[in-house]
Design a protein around this motif. Structure first.
Motif, PDB file in Angstrom:
ATOM      1  N   MET A   1       0.848  -1.198   0.000  1.00  0.00           N
ATOM      2  CA  MET A   1       0.000   0.000   0.000  1.00  0.00           C
ATOM      3  C   MET A   1       0.883   1.247   0.000  1.00  0.00           C
ATOM      4  N   SER A   2       0.611   2.194  -0.917  1.00  0.00           N
ATOM      5  CA  SER A   2       1.395   3.424  -0.973  1.00  0.00           C
ATOM      6  C   SER A   2       1.130   4.276   0.250  1.00  0.00           C
ATOM      7  N   ASP A   3       2.013   5.254   0.463  1.00  0.00           N
ATOM      8  CA  ASP A   3       1.856   6.129   1.630  1.00  0.00           C
ATOM      9  C   ASP A   3       0.547   6.896   1.588  1.00  0.00           C
ATOM     10  N   LEU A   4       0.175   7.436   0.411  1.00  0.00           N
ATOM     11  CA  LEU A   4      -1.080   8.183   0.314  1.00  0.00           C
ATOM     12  C   LEU A   4      -2.281   7.282   0.532  1.00  0.00           C
ATOM     13  N   ALA A   5      -2.243   6.060  -0.019  1.00  0.00           N
ATOM     14  CA  ALA A   5      -3.346   5.121   0.189  1.00  0.00           C
ATOM     15  C   ALA A   5      -3.447   4.743   1.662  1.00  0.00           C
ATOM     16  N   ASP A   6      -2.302   4.607   2.327  1.00  0.00           N
ATOM     17  CA  ASP A   6      -2.313   4.303   3.757  1.00  0.00           C
ATOM     18  C   ASP A   6      -2.919   5.456   4.549  1.00  0.00           C
ATOM     19  N   THR A   7      -2.619   6.690   4.129  1.00  0.00           N
ATOM     20  CA  THR A   7      -3.207   7.849   4.806  1.00  0.00           C
ATOM     21  C   THR A   7      -4.712   7.869   4.642  1.00  0.00           C
ATOM     22  N   VAL A   8      -5.197   7.594   3.432  1.00  0.00           N
ATOM     23  CA  VAL A   8      -6.644   7.540   3.188  1.00  0.00           C
ATOM     24  C   VAL A   8      -7.284   6.472   4.064  1.00  0.00           C
ATOM     25  N   TYR A   9      -6.650   5.316   4.178  1.00  0.00           N
ATOM     26  CA  TYR A   9      -7.175   4.214   5.005  1.00  0.00           C
ATOM     27  C   TYR A   9      -7.256   4.651   6.470  1.00  0.00           C
ATOM     28  N   ARG A  10      -6.206   5.297   6.970  1.00  0.00           N
ATOM     29  CA  ARG A  10      -6.197   5.726   8.361  1.00  0.00           C
ATOM     30  C   ARG A  10      -7.239   6.812   8.623  1.00  0.00           C
ATOM     31  N   LEU A  11      -7.413   7.711   7.658  1.00  0.00           N
ATOM     32  CA  LEU A  11      -8.437   8.749   7.826  1.00  0.00           C
ATOM     33  C   LEU A  11      -9.822   8.140   7.950  1.00  0.00           C
ATOM     34  N   ALA A  12     -10.091   7.105   7.161  1.00  0.00           N
ATOM     35  CA  ALA A  12     -11.407   6.462   7.184  1.00  0.00           C
ATOM     36  C   ALA A  12     -11.619   5.683   8.478  1.00  0.00           C
ATOM     37  N   HIS A  13     -10.602   4.929   8.929  1.00  0.00           N
ATOM     38  CA  HIS A  13     -10.794   4.032  10.070  1.00  0.00           C
ATOM     39  C   HIS A  13     -10.489   4.673  11.422  1.00  0.00           C
ATOM     40  N   GLU A  14      -9.623   5.679  11.439  1.00  0.00           N
ATOM     41  CA  GLU A  14      -9.275   6.308  12.712  1.00  0.00           C
ATOM     42  C   GLU A  14      -9.993   7.630  12.939  1.00  0.00           C
ATOM     43  N   HIS A  15     -10.392   8.302  11.839  1.00  0.00           N
ATOM     44  CA  HIS A  15     -11.009   9.628  11.972  1.00  0.00           C
ATOM     45  C   HIS A  15     -12.381   9.729  11.313  1.00  0.00           C
ATOM     46  N   SER A  16     -12.870   8.644  10.741  1.00  0.00           N
ATOM     47  CA  SER A  16     -14.193   8.609  10.080  1.00  0.00           C
ATOM     48  C   SER A  16     -14.318   9.685   9.011  1.00  0.00           C
ATOM     49  N   LEU A  17     -13.233   9.875   8.237  1.00  0.00           N
ATOM     50  CA  LEU A  17     -13.231  10.862   7.160  1.00  0.00           C
ATOM     51  C   LEU A  17     -13.063  10.153   5.825  1.00  0.00           C
ATOM     52  N   GLU A  18     -14.042  10.355   4.940  1.00  0.00           N
ATOM     53  CA  GLU A  18     -13.941   9.785   3.596  1.00  0.00           C
ATOM     54  C   GLU A  18     -12.992  10.650   2.774  1.00  0.00           C
ATOM     55  N   ALA A  19     -12.021  10.047   2.110  1.00  0.00           N
ATOM     56  CA  ALA A  19     -11.009  10.806   1.377  1.00  0.00           C
ATOM     57  C   ALA A  19     -10.695  10.143   0.051  1.00  0.00           C
ATOM     58  N   VAL A  20     -10.253  10.968  -0.905  1.00  0.00           N
ATOM     59  CA  VAL A  20      -9.795  10.475  -2.205  1.00  0.00           C
ATOM     60  C   VAL A  20      -8.456  11.147  -2.499  1.00  0.00           C
ATOM     61  N   VAL A  21      -7.654  10.512  -3.356  1.00  0.00           N
ATOM     62  CA  VAL A  21      -6.344  11.041  -3.716  1.00  0.00           C
ATOM     63  C   VAL A  21      -6.410  11.642  -5.104  1.00  0.00           C
ATOM     64  N   GLU A  22      -5.954  12.881  -5.230  1.00  0.00           N
ATOM     65  CA  GLU A  22      -5.848  13.556  -6.524  1.00  0.00           C
ATOM     66  C   GLU A  22      -4.447  14.131  -6.624  1.00  0.00           C
ATOM     67  N   GLN A  23      -3.640  13.556  -7.494  1.00  0.00           N
ATOM     68  CA  GLN A  23      -2.217  13.898  -7.617  1.00  0.00           C
ATOM     69  C   GLN A  23      -1.535  13.693  -6.262  1.00  0.00           C
ATOM     70  N   ARG A  24      -1.019  14.771  -5.655  1.00  0.00           N
ATOM     71  CA  ARG A  24      -0.381  14.636  -4.344  1.00  0.00           C
ATOM     72  C   ARG A  24      -1.256  15.225  -3.240  1.00  0.00           C
TER      73      ARG A  24
END
Length: 205
Positions: A1-24
């Motif tokens: 899992m890339s660093d950005l994908a890992d950040t998105v995963y943590r935001l969803a599971h630890e902070h209940s924030l839905e996120a998407v990646v666009e460029q950086r």
């Protein structure tokens, strides 16, 4: 899992924030509760090991974007169409989460500048590097109209009750004279000293 994908995963599971990646940039498509600029800083803190990193969030009438480009942090915020940008420079090995976890924001002592108009080229480039434009908010801004204060019409004067005219004073009763002048002796005498049905006093009759 890339660093950005890992950040998105943590935001969803630890902070209940839905996120998407666009460029950086990690973008939160759903409106957030509270101040979006604080949410942006939280996202940068979660993904602080992958720099440069951008974040974008909104709450309807406020839009915020941020960039973490070690050791610098930039945050832009739009409110009702007006934008301001603040820059920070962290010292030593400090990263955003060093302060965000304890203080909820970057302390003002690290502030390097604040701009309401054009920003320096290096600030614009920091946002552009992660796919953000400092002059264009990534979400539509809901403008909040100023409340309209209704004009108060002057109160109509209260009708005055018609004045009741005062009754005319009753004519004063004149007391009957107690003396009379005798035309014969030219003496003023009591009315009892006159002959009834006569203008002459008893002495002149």
């Amino acid at each position: 899992m890339s660093d950005l994908a890992d950040t998105v995963y943590r935001l969803a599971h630890e902070h209940s924030l839905e996120a998407v990646v666009e460029q950086r940039t990690i973008r939160l498509p759903q409106p957030v509760k509270g101040d979006p600029s604080l949410t942006v800083l939280r996202v940068l803190g979660v993904g602080q090991d992958d720099t440069p990193l951008g974040a974008a969030a909104h709450s309807g009438n406020v839009v915020a974007i941020g960039v973490w480009r070690e050791p610098e942090v930039y945050v832009a915020r739009w409110t009702n169409g007006k934008r301001w940008v603040t820059g920070y420079r962290l010292t030593g090995d400090a990263k955003p989460n060093t302060y965000i976890r304890t203080e909820g924001r970057i302390p003002t002592r690290f502030e390097t500048g604040s701009w309401y108009g054009p920003v320096p080229d290096e600030v614009a480039e920091a946002f552009f590097e992660v796919g953000l434009l400092v002059d264009e908010p990534p979400f539509p801004i809901v403008r909040v109209a100023a409340p309209v204060v209704p004009k108060r019409e002057p109160a109509a004067p209260k009708p005055r009750a018609p004045r009741t005219p005062r009754p005319a004073p009753a004519p004063r009763a004149h007391a009957a004279p107690t003396t009379r002048l005798c035309p014969s002796c030219n003496m003023r005498r009591s009315v009892t000293q006159f002959v009834p049905q006569s203008d002459l006093c008893v002495d002149c009759r």
